[in-house]
Design a protein around this motif. Structure first.
Motif, PDB file in Angstrom:
ATOM      1  N   ALA A 282     -41.253  -5.338 -17.950  1.00  0.00           N
ATOM      2  CA  ALA A 282     -40.830  -6.263 -16.900  1.00  0.00           C
ATOM      3  C   ALA A 282     -41.667  -6.027 -15.658  1.00  0.00           C
ATOM      4  CB  ALA A 282     -39.348  -6.080 -16.584  1.00  0.00           C
ATOM      5  N   TYR A 283     -41.714  -7.068 -14.817  1.00  0.00           N
ATOM      6  CA  TYR A 283     -42.424  -7.006 -13.530  1.00  0.00           C
ATOM      7  C   TYR A 283     -41.415  -7.265 -12.410  1.00  0.00           C
ATOM      8  CZ  TYR A 283     -46.748  -8.004 -16.208  1.00  0.00           C
ATOM      9  OH  TYR A 283     -47.810  -7.990 -17.072  1.00  0.00           O
ATOM     10  N   GLY A 284     -41.813  -6.947 -11.186  1.00  0.00           N
ATOM     11  CA  GLY A 284     -40.938  -7.329 -10.084  1.00  0.00           C
ATOM     12  C   GLY A 284     -41.218  -6.628  -8.783  1.00  0.00           C
ATOM     13  N   GLY A 285     -40.273  -6.770  -7.873  1.00  0.00           N
ATOM     14  CA  GLY A 285     -40.368  -6.153  -6.554  1.00  0.00           C
ATOM     15  C   GLY A 285     -39.142  -6.544  -5.747  1.00  0.00           C
ATOM     16  N   ILE A 286     -38.785  -5.685  -4.789  1.00  0.00           N
ATOM     17  CA  ILE A 286     -37.619  -5.929  -3.946  1.00  0.00           C
ATOM     18  C   ILE A 286     -38.018  -5.661  -2.498  1.00  0.00           C
ATOM     19  CG2 ILE A 286     -35.225  -5.282  -3.463  1.00  0.00           C
ATOM     20  CD1 ILE A 286     -35.136  -4.062  -6.345  1.00  0.00           C
ATOM     21  N   ALA A 287     -37.895  -6.666  -1.644  1.00  0.00           N
ATOM     22  CA  ALA A 287     -38.172  -6.474  -0.211  1.00  0.00           C
ATOM     23  C   ALA A 287     -36.837  -6.329   0.514  1.00  0.00           C
ATOM     24  CB  ALA A 287     -38.959  -7.659   0.343  1.00  0.00           C
ATOM     25  N   VAL A 288     -36.607  -5.153   1.106  1.00  0.00           N
ATOM     26  CA  VAL A 288     -35.353  -4.893   1.811  1.00  0.00           C
ATOM     27  C   VAL A 288     -35.570  -5.089   3.310  1.00  0.00           C
ATOM     28  CG1 VAL A 288     -34.563  -3.287   0.015  1.00  0.00           C
ATOM     29  CG2 VAL A 288     -35.766  -2.396   2.032  1.00  0.00           C
ATOM     30  N   ALA A 289     -34.469  -5.286   4.041  1.00  0.00           N
ATOM     31  CA  ALA A 289     -34.578  -5.528   5.486  1.00  0.00           C
ATOM     32  C   ALA A 289     -34.134  -4.321   6.309  1.00  0.00           C
ATOM     33  CB  ALA A 289     -33.732  -6.757   5.864  1.00  0.00           C
ATOM     34  N   ASP A 290     -33.605  -3.295   5.642  1.00  0.00           N
ATOM     35  CA  ASP A 290     -33.035  -2.151   6.357  1.00  0.00           C
ATOM     36  C   ASP A 290     -34.144  -1.290   6.972  1.00  0.00           C
ATOM     37  OD1 ASP A 290     -31.841   0.644   6.691  1.00  0.00           O
ATOM     38  OD2 ASP A 290     -30.075  -0.557   6.148  1.00  0.00           O
ATOM     39  N   GLU A 291     -34.073  -1.092   8.299  1.00  0.00           N
ATOM     40  CA  GLU A 291     -35.150  -0.387   9.006  1.00  0.00           C
ATOM     41  C   GLU A 291     -35.240   1.095   8.642  1.00  0.00           C
ATOM     42  OE1 GLU A 291     -37.478  -1.737  10.686  1.00  0.00           O
ATOM     43  OE2 GLU A 291     -36.652  -3.762  10.942  1.00  0.00           O
ATOM     44  N   GLN A 300     -39.668   2.007 -10.924  1.00  0.00           N
ATOM     45  CA  GLN A 300     -40.310   1.520 -12.143  1.00  0.00           C
ATOM     46  C   GLN A 300     -40.016   0.043 -12.405  1.00  0.00           C
ATOM     47  OE1 GLN A 300     -40.892   4.461 -15.093  1.00  0.00           O
ATOM     48  NE2 GLN A 300     -40.381   3.132 -16.788  1.00  0.00           N
ATOM     49  N   THR A 301     -41.053  -0.692 -12.632  1.00  0.00           N
ATOM     50  CA  THR A 301     -41.097  -2.147 -12.865  1.00  0.00           C
ATOM     51  C   THR A 301     -40.744  -2.974 -11.628  1.00  0.00           C
ATOM     52  OG1 THR A 301     -38.784  -2.498 -13.572  1.00  0.00           O
ATOM     53  CG2 THR A 301     -40.358  -1.844 -15.293  1.00  0.00           C
ATOM     54  N   ARG A 302     -40.129  -2.356 -10.614  1.00  0.00           N
ATOM     55  CA  ARG A 302     -39.606  -3.138  -9.504  1.00  0.00           C
ATOM     56  C   ARG A 302     -39.684  -2.331  -8.211  1.00  0.00           C
ATOM     57  NH1 ARG A 302     -35.909  -5.252 -12.586  1.00  0.00           N
ATOM     58  NH2 ARG A 302     -37.582  -6.636 -13.235  1.00  0.00           N
ATOM     59  N   PRO A 303     -40.885  -2.197  -7.638  1.00  0.00           N
ATOM     60  CA  PRO A 303     -41.019  -1.425  -6.398  1.00  0.00           C
ATOM     61  C   PRO A 303     -40.138  -1.984  -5.285  1.00  0.00           C
ATOM     62  CG  PRO A 303     -43.183  -1.968  -7.294  1.00  0.00           C
ATOM     63  CD  PRO A 303     -42.180  -2.715  -8.121  1.00  0.00           C
ATOM     64  N   VAL A 304     -39.725  -1.094  -4.402  1.00  0.00           N
ATOM     65  CA  VAL A 304     -38.942  -1.472  -3.225  1.00  0.00           C
ATOM     66  C   VAL A 304     -39.854  -1.353  -2.007  1.00  0.00           C
ATOM     67  CG1 VAL A 304     -36.983  -0.854  -1.761  1.00  0.00           C
ATOM     68  CG2 VAL A 304     -36.756  -0.736  -4.255  1.00  0.00           C
ATOM     69  N   TYR A 305     -39.873  -2.403  -1.186  1.00  0.00           N
ATOM     70  CA  TYR A 305     -40.747  -2.456  -0.011  1.00  0.00           C
ATOM     71  C   TYR A 305     -39.900  -2.487   1.252  1.00  0.00           C
ATOM     72  CZ  TYR A 305     -44.080  -4.047  -3.586  1.00  0.00           C
ATOM     73  OH  TYR A 305     -44.866  -4.143  -4.708  1.00  0.00           O
ATOM     74  N   GLY A 306     -40.140  -1.551   2.165  1.00  0.00           N
ATOM     75  CA  GLY A 306     -39.447  -1.551   3.452  1.00  0.00           C
ATOM     76  C   GLY A 306     -39.969  -2.669   4.335  1.00  0.00           C
ATOM     77  N   PRO A 307     -39.214  -3.038   5.385  1.00  0.00           N
ATOM     78  CA  PRO A 307     -39.587  -4.192   6.209  1.00  0.00           C
ATOM     79  C   PRO A 307     -40.854  -3.971   7.046  1.00  0.00           C
ATOM     80  CG  PRO A 307     -37.630  -3.104   7.094  1.00  0.00           C
ATOM     81  CD  PRO A 307     -37.922  -2.452   5.776  1.00  0.00           C
TER      82      PRO A 307
END
Ligand code: TRP
Ligand code: ZN
Length: 464
Positions: A282-291, A300-307
């Motif tokens: 699977a592919y993906g990504g998650i952009a979060v808004a929490d500072e 794995q498969t879905r990196p989390v990106y800070g704002p």
């Protein structure tokens, strides 16, 4: 002497002495070690067993911050075990069963100590069920920023490196013990619950929605994530595999984060052309808004990106290239010990250089020259010390070493080497010595002086 011959000798003596087989049986079972002796993460991981699979059922209520969990862990004993431990920070354990039978349990700091009714012989596959719950807390880790579980108001974000998983489930929390995962997360209707791997559907009942995820490739525990809240989730496919991206509702729908994540497939394909086939399902990504999330992490498969990565006007695809490169370097081929973290970060930084060249930002040669000029050569890339795990010596000097290797062996050999290494070590773990050994085999000559100079030498190496 092997364990088998030793036992036979003890048994023979016991029989001669009139038989004292109970004592002999007890001697086969010892407590599993309380950690794996990795000096970068004292207390993390546990000895005596090897986890194959985690099946996690988690319910989280943002109104009360309460998490209720049921973890089913399938493992194999690597030694005869009278008892064993999981890492578990905070939270209350209600019940533990081993192979269906009640087991006694106690807490010892951030450890859960389990004593099964009977010893577990070496080689035995066993299943542990843990029922637990409470209000999860972050793990303080000083200058690195807290890892673990962060309540966000509308939900939660669980991630962190080198440790975070033990804040939301019982785990052998060290990358040397990778396992597959099935995860069911139940949250109030209307909220998203994102995690790793392939989406397995969702269903609602009585005001709660259960989201199901499955990661069928072995995954290091720090690469697991749980993100709950108001997100714009987009589900599609890329190259025949599910692609799930999520952007926090608090970020603009067509802003830099959304536009950067929309290029996930394109960046992954660019890297696959250089590193070999994308390693996961699977592919993906998650952009979060929490500072408080001041980093991106290659979950794995879905990196989390800070704002913080998406403040500029244009989408930051450099960070996407970095986190996706980790899917090969770090996630598919993982660390045996944290002192080798340059094997993750040096290559992920080098991938940024490759992507930036492709994207017309600047050439690899330019990135290399700029970095070379400002590098502090007194700081080692290998075994930089816990406090410098995420420092320039690891990321930037590590990338310089990668490029020096490329210059020394030539482009064709270099990319063949990377692809061969990733294929050979796929789904496994490795050390710096493993990498150097592999590189030398492919190059057909010693590369020891090259790696010594670029990775650990205390003065500027001659340009290759
Ligand atoms: N490994 C991450 C990266 O290079 C950075 C990172 C370091 C991180 N420590 C962290 C991310 C703690 C989240 C939490 O992309
Ligand atoms: Zn990184």
């Amino acid at each position: 002497m092997t364990r088998g011959r030793w036992s036979a000798a003890v048994l023979a003596v016991a029989l001669l002495a009139g038989g004292c087989t109970d004592e002999d049986a007890n001697a086969r079972f010892r407590p599993g070690a309380a950690d794996l002796g990795d000096p970068y993460v004292p207390g993390a991981g546990n000895g005596g067993y090897d986890v194959a699979h985690y099946a996690l059922q988690v319910r989280y209520d943002p109104a009360s911050d309460r998490l209720t969990g049921q973890a089913t862990v399938t493992a194999t004993a690597t030694a005869g075990l009278s008892r064993f431990q999981f890492d578990l920070a905070g939270l209350t354990v209600d019940r533990v069963r081993v192979d269906g039978a009640p087991a006694t349990h106690r807490r010892d700091g951030n450890e859960l100590v389990v004593t099964p009714a009977h010893g577990l012989p070496a080689g035995k596959r066993f299943t542990v069920e843990v029922a637990y719950g409470g209000v999860p807390q972050p793990l303080p880790s000083g200058e690195l920023g807290d890892g673990g579980f962060h309540a966000t108001g509308d939900g939660a974000i669980a991630l962190g490196q080198p440790e975070s998983a033990s804040t939301w489930y019982p785990v052998n929390d060290h990358p040397s013990d990778k396992a597959t995962y099935d995860l069911e997360v139940t949250v109030p209707d209307g909220l998203a619950a994102l995690s790793n791997g392939v989406p397995k559907g969702r269903s609602s009942k009585d005001g709660w929605t259960t989201w199901r995820w499955s990661e069928g490739s072995p995954m290091a525990s720090y690469l697991t994530t749980l993100v709950i809240g108001n997100y714009r989730v987009s589900t599609g496919t890329h190259a025949g595999k599910p692609l799930v991206t999520a952007v926090a509702a608090g970020l603009p729908a067509d802003g830099p984060a959304a536009r950067a994540l929309a290029r996930t497939g394109e960046v992954a394909d660019f890297l696959a052309d250089r590193f070999g086939p994308y390693p996961f399902d699977a592919y993906g990504g998650i952009a979060v808004a929490d500072e408080r999330i001041r980093y991106a992490l290659e979950t794995q498969t879905r990196p989390v990106y800070g704002p913080g990565f998406f403040r500029g006007g244009r989408p930051n695809t450099e960070v996407v290239a970095h986190e996706l490169a980790h899917q090969w370097f770090g996630d598919s081929v993982s660390l045996s010990r944290w002192s080798d973290i340059w094997l993750n970060e040096g290559f992920a930084t080098y991938a940024e250089w490759l992507w930036n060249e492709h994207d017309g930002v600047r050439t690899v040669a330019q990135a290399f020259a700029d970095r070379y000029a400002v590098t502090d050569w007194t700081k080692p890339t290998v075994d930089p010390g816990r406090a410098a795990m995420f420092g320039d010596a690891v990321y930037q000097r590590g990338a310089l070493a990668v490029h020096a290797l490329r210059r020394a062996v030539g482009d064709e050999t270099f990319f063949r080497m990377l692809r061969g290494w990733l294929a050979e070590r796929r789904n496994g773990t490795a050390t710096t010595a493993d990498f150097i050994g592999y590189a030398e085999r492919v190059a057909g000559r010693s590369l020891r002086p090259l790696f010594d100079a670029w990775l650990v030498g205390a003065s500027a190496p001659a340009l290759p």
